[in-house]
Design a protein around this motif. Structure first.
Motif, PDB file in Angstrom:
ATOM      1  N   MET A  58       0.845  -1.194   0.000  1.00  0.00           N
ATOM      2  CA  MET A  58       0.000   0.000   0.000  1.00  0.00           C
ATOM      3  C   MET A  58       0.886   1.252   0.000  1.00  0.00           C
ATOM      4  O   MET A  58       1.638   1.481   0.955  1.00  0.00           O
ATOM      5  CB  MET A  58      -0.883   0.009   1.253  1.00  0.00           C
ATOM      6  N   ASP A  59       0.823   2.012  -1.060  1.00  0.00           N
ATOM      7  CA  ASP A  59       1.534   3.290  -1.122  1.00  0.00           C
ATOM      8  C   ASP A  59       0.526   4.389  -0.767  1.00  0.00           C
ATOM      9  O   ASP A  59      -0.210   4.886  -1.621  1.00  0.00           O
ATOM     10  CB  ASP A  59       2.109   3.509  -2.522  1.00  0.00           C
ATOM     11  N   HIS A  60       0.496   4.749   0.518  1.00  0.00           N
ATOM     12  CA  HIS A  60      -0.507   5.712   0.988  1.00  0.00           C
ATOM     13  C   HIS A  60      -0.218   7.128   0.503  1.00  0.00           C
ATOM     14  O   HIS A  60      -1.152   7.936   0.364  1.00  0.00           O
ATOM     15  CB  HIS A  60      -0.590   5.667   2.514  1.00  0.00           C
ATOM     16  N   ASN A  61       1.047   7.436   0.234  1.00  0.00           N
ATOM     17  CA  ASN A  61       1.375   8.786  -0.234  1.00  0.00           C
ATOM     18  C   ASN A  61       0.836   9.038  -1.644  1.00  0.00           C
ATOM     19  O   ASN A  61       0.232  10.073  -1.924  1.00  0.00           O
ATOM     20  CB  ASN A  61       2.894   8.998  -0.219  1.00  0.00           C
ATOM     21  N   ARG A  66       0.160  -2.151  -5.157  1.00  0.00           N
ATOM     22  CA  ARG A  66       0.872  -3.033  -6.080  1.00  0.00           C
ATOM     23  C   ARG A  66       1.018  -4.419  -5.457  1.00  0.00           C
ATOM     24  O   ARG A  66       0.913  -4.578  -4.240  1.00  0.00           O
ATOM     25  CB  ARG A  66       2.245  -2.440  -6.406  1.00  0.00           C
ATOM     26  N   LEU A  67       1.294  -5.385  -6.278  1.00  0.00           N
ATOM     27  CA  LEU A  67       1.494  -6.750  -5.811  1.00  0.00           C
ATOM     28  C   LEU A  67       2.958  -6.957  -5.447  1.00  0.00           C
ATOM     29  O   LEU A  67       3.857  -6.600  -6.227  1.00  0.00           O
ATOM     30  CB  LEU A  67       1.071  -7.749  -6.894  1.00  0.00           C
ATOM     31  N   VAL A  68       3.191  -7.502  -4.269  1.00  0.00           N
ATOM     32  CA  VAL A  68       4.545  -7.649  -3.728  1.00  0.00           C
ATOM     33  C   VAL A  68       5.133  -8.989  -4.169  1.00  0.00           C
ATOM     34  O   VAL A  68       4.565 -10.045  -3.879  1.00  0.00           O
ATOM     35  CB  VAL A  68       4.528  -7.577  -2.186  1.00  0.00           C
ATOM     36  N   LEU A  69       6.285  -8.948  -4.816  1.00  0.00           N
ATOM     37  CA  LEU A  69       6.874 -10.160  -5.391  1.00  0.00           C
ATOM     38  C   LEU A  69       7.789 -10.876  -4.398  1.00  0.00           C
ATOM     39  O   LEU A  69       8.897 -11.292  -4.729  1.00  0.00           O
ATOM     40  CB  LEU A  69       7.640  -9.811  -6.674  1.00  0.00           C
ATOM     41  N   LEU A 135       4.870  -9.765   6.958  1.00  0.00           N
ATOM     42  CA  LEU A 135       4.924  -8.726   5.934  1.00  0.00           C
ATOM     43  C   LEU A 135       5.554  -7.450   6.475  1.00  0.00           C
ATOM     44  O   LEU A 135       5.535  -7.179   7.683  1.00  0.00           O
ATOM     45  CB  LEU A 135       3.516  -8.440   5.411  1.00  0.00           C
ATOM     46  N   LYS A 136       6.085  -6.658   5.580  1.00  0.00           N
ATOM     47  CA  LYS A 136       6.718  -5.404   5.959  1.00  0.00           C
ATOM     48  C   LYS A 136       5.669  -4.319   6.153  1.00  0.00           C
ATOM     49  O   LYS A 136       4.491  -4.509   5.866  1.00  0.00           O
ATOM     50  CB  LYS A 136       7.734  -4.998   4.889  1.00  0.00           C
ATOM     51  N   GLU A 137       6.140  -3.173   6.636  1.00  0.00           N
ATOM     52  CA  GLU A 137       5.239  -2.043   6.873  1.00  0.00           C
ATOM     53  C   GLU A 137       4.511  -1.676   5.579  1.00  0.00           C
ATOM     54  O   GLU A 137       5.090  -1.681   4.491  1.00  0.00           O
ATOM     55  CB  GLU A 137       6.038  -0.843   7.389  1.00  0.00           C
ATOM     56  N   ASN A 138       3.219  -1.390   5.726  1.00  0.00           N
ATOM     57  CA  ASN A 138       2.369  -1.009   4.591  1.00  0.00           C
ATOM     58  C   ASN A 138       2.178  -2.140   3.569  1.00  0.00           C
ATOM     59  O   ASN A 138       1.875  -1.884   2.395  1.00  0.00           O
ATOM     60  CB  ASN A 138       2.913   0.241   3.885  1.00  0.00           C
ATOM     61  N   GLN A 139       2.355  -3.369   4.033  1.00  0.00           N
ATOM     62  CA  GLN A 139       2.035  -4.521   3.200  1.00  0.00           C
ATOM     63  C   GLN A 139       0.914  -5.313   3.865  1.00  0.00           C
ATOM     64  O   GLN A 139       0.859  -5.417   5.085  1.00  0.00           O
ATOM     65  CB  GLN A 139       3.256  -5.421   2.983  1.00  0.00           C
ATOM     66  N   ILE A 598      -8.886   4.590  -7.787  1.00  0.00           N
ATOM     67  CA  ILE A 598     -10.059   3.740  -7.538  1.00  0.00           C
ATOM     68  C   ILE A 598      -9.607   2.394  -6.982  1.00  0.00           C
ATOM     69  O   ILE A 598     -10.170   1.879  -6.014  1.00  0.00           O
ATOM     70  CB  ILE A 598     -10.861   3.532  -8.840  1.00  0.00           C
ATOM     71  N   ASN A 599      -8.557   1.836  -7.596  1.00  0.00           N
ATOM     72  CA  ASN A 599      -8.034   0.550  -7.144  1.00  0.00           C
ATOM     73  C   ASN A 599      -7.532   0.628  -5.709  1.00  0.00           C
ATOM     74  O   ASN A 599      -7.803  -0.258  -4.887  1.00  0.00           O
ATOM     75  CB  ASN A 599      -6.906   0.109  -8.081  1.00  0.00           C
ATOM     76  N   TYR A 600      -6.830   1.705  -5.387  1.00  0.00           N
ATOM     77  CA  TYR A 600      -6.310   1.902  -4.031  1.00  0.00           C
ATOM     78  C   TYR A 600      -7.459   1.945  -3.018  1.00  0.00           C
ATOM     79  O   TYR A 600      -7.438   1.232  -2.004  1.00  0.00           O
ATOM     80  CB  TYR A 600      -5.506   3.202  -3.978  1.00  0.00           C
ATOM     81  N   ASP A 601      -8.455   2.744  -3.291  1.00  0.00           N
ATOM     82  CA  ASP A 601      -9.570   2.865  -2.345  1.00  0.00           C
ATOM     83  C   ASP A 601     -10.324   1.539  -2.201  1.00  0.00           C
ATOM     84  O   ASP A 601     -10.776   1.184  -1.104  1.00  0.00           O
ATOM     85  CB  ASP A 601     -10.531   3.969  -2.806  1.00  0.00           C
ATOM     86  N   LEU A 602     -10.451   0.807  -3.312  1.00  0.00           N
ATOM     87  CA  LEU A 602     -11.133  -0.485  -3.258  1.00  0.00           C
ATOM     88  C   LEU A 602     -10.360  -1.474  -2.383  1.00  0.00           C
ATOM     89  O   LEU A 602     -10.944  -2.144  -1.516  1.00  0.00           O
ATOM     90  CB  LEU A 602     -11.285  -1.053  -4.675  1.00  0.00           C
ATOM     91  N   ILE A 603      -9.043  -1.554  -2.571  1.00  0.00           N
ATOM     92  CA  ILE A 603      -8.246  -2.518  -1.806  1.00  0.00           C
ATOM     93  C   ILE A 603      -8.183  -2.126  -0.331  1.00  0.00           C
ATOM     94  O   ILE A 603      -8.219  -2.994   0.550  1.00  0.00           O
ATOM     95  CB  ILE A 603      -6.824  -2.653  -2.389  1.00  0.00           C
ATOM     96  N   VAL A 604      -8.108  -0.822  -0.067  1.00  0.00           N
ATOM     97  CA  VAL A 604      -8.152  -0.370   1.339  1.00  0.00           C
ATOM     98  C   VAL A 604      -9.447  -0.841   1.992  1.00  0.00           C
ATOM     99  O   VAL A 604      -9.451  -1.366   3.115  1.00  0.00           O
ATOM    100  CB  VAL A 604      -8.024   1.167   1.415  1.00  0.00           C
TER     101      VAL A 604
END
Length: 628
Positions: A58-61, A66-69, A135-139, A598-604
């Motif tokens: 999650m890139d809040h800024n 994105r999907l984490v590999l 998971l790491k911060e914001n993941q 839109i994608n960001y708000d949906l996943i949040v």
């Protein structure tokens, strides 16, 4: 996912040389298993679920997800801390196709007691917590069927650009090879499917035509060498590699039956239920950043692994290939296995006649022989140099090589050699849901249904051609409310599953039109007076005759309430809820485009719902919360 071994993978030209070797020894391995275990009886009814997860950054800024590999690293740690340290650990973890994916199952299978239903959700929560803690911060860990912007620019973390070059695995314009699991099986599978087919796979999903969607909707592909332009259909979302299908997530259940005949009976009965439950669990309306006109992933994943050549697809005369093959390797079943189902096998079945004859001469009955001979018209897609010559008495890798790459709605699974595992069936069409509550509800519903099928000797069988029609209907937008499905009217007067096959087959298909009718999912699940009893009322009747403790009964009734209300439309499917979220988003321009915001708000929102930080009564209702 499938057969995972270490070794040196062969390319397609090398694999092709050994195709007959794999088939020959695969059949020998199957016969060895069958002859040792065909009379095995009284295995305990066990079952387990599989949940596939995605790792998301999650890139809040910048309000972007994105999907984490890093699935490989997370998986390694989970296994080291879990099963490798303690064989009785309550969870098991396995790799999946995407390098952003992992798969979790319970550590041990569930048993036959009703109280087991009370532990499913707790175990799923344990899995979510276990993986999330690494998971790491914001993941975050998500149970999304299809990531809405999969294949869009910069959809991975770290970012990689697709390299559509011949030496790559996928040659995709959109999906970088780095997003494929680094185990050599997955990239080899991807490359060999493309090389066997003779071109990239072609996936075309109809776009949802909103007010401002271009008509016709036609995309341009700047890095295309001409292949995409030829393959992409107007008014469709085009995708070009295995990752767009196998990179989605699902929910599956495997059952151990008491005997081979019971496994075959369950396989057939559940095959007719597959389209119904798929429509009920619909959760994937978005592809490559666009809103589609479908609600389920099935057609996408089917096309994503379609390795048939032009000859096999009927586009050119047969010259280099042996068969016309009507379906992808990933599709609905093509034949029933039990004597009850024989008269309903009305789909033309392509089989390897030589293998069929070999099986019949070895004492395998007609229905099972043709099932195996049909699976074995396919070539092996991956082969490791170290695993060519095997001990056919004690290994089954060559059989599993073909078996595990026939991805059908149901899978009939013989026991592994030298194990205490019995004959099993796998139920495969469900879409994964956002929450552990929903996933548990669908799992428990299907498991309960198997108990009722076996206890009441129910018969859901209809001609397989009608099941195929149901599969097409089930994928359409809002099929759960608008679709009409062929279903058997009288499920209580079927044939005896252990009776002789000849008696059940003698009447042919003369009474098709009398035996089944078109019904809504609401009618099938909840019943309609004078039309159909309804599966939920039958399950409730079964529960009423069982000794069930109060807590377990409350849990089960909560789950059945969710299924009941999804079927009636009182609650939304995940797909419908996602559509409404996007349609009501202030940035949505009614053009079928899902932007990063839109994608960001949906996943949040999805993450909040999954972790019970936000309430979503239109999706889940108001279940009694007993879990801590």
């Amino acid at each position: 996912m499938g057969l995972l071994i270490q070794g040196s993978p062969l390319n397609w030209e090398e694999t092709k040389k050994y195709a007959d070797h794999v088939r020959k020894h695969g059949i020998v391995q199957f016969l060895n298993i069958y002859n040792k275990l065909k009379d095995r009886q009284k295995d305990v009814l066990k079952w387990g679920d599989e949940v596939e997860y995605m790792l998301v950054a999650m890139d809040h800024n910048y309000q972007k997800v994105r999907l984490v590999l890093s699935g490989g690293d997370v998986l390694h740690t989970l296994q080291e801390k879990g099963e490798n340290a303690n064989p009785n650990h309550p969870t098991l973890w396995r790799p999946e196709y995407g390098s952003y994916m992992i798969e979790g199952t319970p550590g041990q299978p569930y048993g036959g007691t009703m109280s087991e239903f009370n532990t499913v959700e707790d175990n799923m929560r344990k899995r979510r917590r276990e993986a999330s803690s690494l998971l790491k911060e914001n993941q975050i860990l998500c149970t999304l069927t299809a990531f809405p912007r999969l294949g869009c620019p910069s959809f991975t973390f770290p970012e990689f650009d697709p390299k559509p070059v011949e030496k790559g695995a996928s040659k995709s314009l959109f999906f970088p090879d780095e997003a494929i699991n680094q185990h050599p099986r997955f990239s080899t599978l991807t490359r060999n499917i493309r090389h066997r087919r003779g071109e990239k796979v072609v996936i075309n999903v109809p776009i949802f035509k909103d007010i401002n969607t271009p008509s016709p909707f036609i995309e341009k592909f700047p890095t295309d060498d001409g292949e995409a332009e030829r393959a992409a259909l107007p008014d469709h979302i085009y995708m070009d590699c295995m990752g767009f299908g196998m990179g989605n997530s699902c929910l599956q259940v495997t059952f151990q039956a008491c005997s081979i005949s019971e496994a075959r009976y369950l396989y057939d009965q559940l095959a007719t239920i597959c389209p119904i439950v798929m429509a009920l669990s619909a959760a994937s309306p978005f592809y490559r950043g666009y809103v589609s006109d479908n609600d389920c992933r099935w057609g996408v994943i089917s096309a994503s692994v379609d390795d048939r050549t032009r000859e096999e697809r009927g586009l050119e005369p047969l010259k280099h290939n042996k068969y016309r093959i009507n379906k992808s390797r990933y599709d609905s079943i093509d034949s029933y296995l039990s004597c009850c189902g024989e008269k309903y096998n009305d789909i033309e079945l392509t089989i390897d006649e030589e293998i069929n004859r070999q099986l019949l001469e070895a004492g395998i009955d007609k229905l099972l022989a043709q099932h195996i001979a049909h699976l074995f018209i396919r070539d092996p897609l991956t082969l490791f140099e170290e695993r060519i010559n095997l001990d056919d008495e004690n290994e089954s890798d060559h059989f599993e090589n073909i078996q595990s790459t026939n991805w059908q709605t149901m899978r009939f699974k013989p026991p592994p050699p030298n194990s205490d595992i019995g004959w099993r069936v796998e139920f495969r069409p469900m879409e994964v849901q956002l929450t552990d509550f929903e996933n548990s509800a669908y799992v428990v519903f299907v498991v309960l249904l198997t108990r009722v099928i076996l206890s009441y000797k129910l018969d859901f069988l209809i001609p397989l051609s009608k099941v195929d029609e149901n599969m097409k209907v089930a994928q359409r937008r809002n099929a759960v409310l608008e679709g009409m499905f062929y279903f058997r009217k009288d499920i209580f007067t079927g044939c005896n599953p252990v009776a002789d096959g000849g008696a059940s087959a003698q009447n042919g298909l003369d009474n098709d039109n009398e035996e089944c009718a078109l019904m809504s999912i609401d009618t099938i699940i909840n019943g309609k007076e004078g039309v159909f009893h309804g599966l939920i009322p039958i399950l409730n009747c079964y529960l009423g005759n069982m000794e069930v403790d109060v807590e377990t009964r409350c849990t089960i009734l909560n789950y059945l309430k969710l299924i009941k209300k999804r079927a009636s439309g009182e609650l939304m499917t995940t797909a419908r809820w996602m559509r409404e979220f996007v349609a009501n988003h202030p940035e949505y321009k009614q053009d079928s485009v899902i932007t990063d915001k839109i994608n960001y708000d949906l996943i949040v929102k999805c993450d909040q719902i999954a972790n019970r930080a936000a309430w979503c009564p239109e999706l889940i209702g108001d279940p009694v919360n007993r879990a801590k």
